[in-house]
Design an enzyme around this catalytic site. Sequence first.
Site, PDB file in Angstrom:
ATOM      1  N   SER B 124      -5.336  -1.738   6.690  1.00 55.13           N
ATOM      2  CA  SER B 124      -5.359  -1.167   5.348  1.00 55.13           C
ATOM      3  C   SER B 124      -6.591  -1.569   4.555  1.00 55.13           C
ATOM      4  CB  SER B 124      -4.080  -1.547   4.593  1.00 55.13           C
ATOM      5  OG  SER B 124      -2.969  -1.534   5.451  1.00 55.13           O
ATOM      6  N   HIS B 147      -4.310   3.982   7.288  1.00 53.79           N
ATOM      7  CA  HIS B 147      -3.188   4.810   6.807  1.00 53.79           C
ATOM      8  C   HIS B 147      -3.371   5.113   5.325  1.00 53.79           C
ATOM      9  CE1 HIS B 147      -1.039   1.652   4.550  1.00 53.79           C
ATOM     10  NE2 HIS B 147      -1.661   0.862   5.375  1.00 53.79           N
TER      11      HIS B 147
END
Lengths: 72, 242
Positions: B124, B147
């Site tokens: 992330s 993501h």
Amino acid sequence: MILYTVLPLEDVLEGIDEEPTPTMMLSLNGLTLEVEQLEGFQARVVRLHSTDPEYYLVAHCQPGSIIHLGEF
Amino acid sequence: MFEDYEPADPDEPASPEKVTMETIKELGQIAPPQAPEFEAQPFHCLSIIGQIEGHMVLPPRNKTTKYEHVIPQLVAIEQNPKIKGLLVVLNTVGGDIEAGLAIAEMLKTMQTPTVSLVLGGGHSIGAPIAVAADYSLISETATMTIHPIRLSGLVIGVPQTYEYLDKMQDRVIRFIVQHSRIEKEALRDMMFRTGELVRDVGTVLVGEEAVRVGLINEVGGLASALARLSQLVQPENGGGIQ
């Protein structure tokens, strides 16, 4: 978090419900130590906050070692 | 007549034993454990671990990287002429977007050469931090999860929410695209890919794959990271680190 271990989960997470002792930051010669205060002006090192790799080799900076606060 | 007389040299430092003895005598206590005075190491090492903690203090069980500690350290490194380079070691699960971008921007704008090494995971918000360094490495088994940003908890379902998240998303995408070889479209495509993550959208990149898509510069380890850092230092140092 994924755990990949042969230990049963209850052993790994043993004591997770206990409230951890609050820590405080301590400055020592320009080095910042995160310590847990013990009785009688002593403190246990929890974490070392420094980017200087040399400090990580000093015995009394190791997490778990006990330092005396009385002198500060 | 005074040949034997030696005046006390005020510049001469008292021996450590003498100081200890005097403190015991005069104050009834021993000297505190002093951290030895080190020569500053040429390369410093900053570990970005666990959750990147932002505006909210996480419960004490979490291992966190606190940005208010990291940023002054970066300032100190930048100002210290003895520190020639910084190795950023990442093993993070992500965290606060603002704190993560703050660290990434600080790294990016430093003059001190920086090399990042992703070990274990750089998920992330770890991705912008990894690419912010002058050169980035990933270990063979390390993974990076790309993501989309999302809110957890109560989300008010108005179109503005989506637009707001999209804007936040764009900040991260823009940063990564600017500082790595990856194309914007390819990154967006990886972010919203379905079928690779259980119950989620996104892509997991393992070691070599992160290099192939252009996110990271090279697969490597500690030795190659330090070698690269020495190389980055060389021009201004006239010969590099001994």
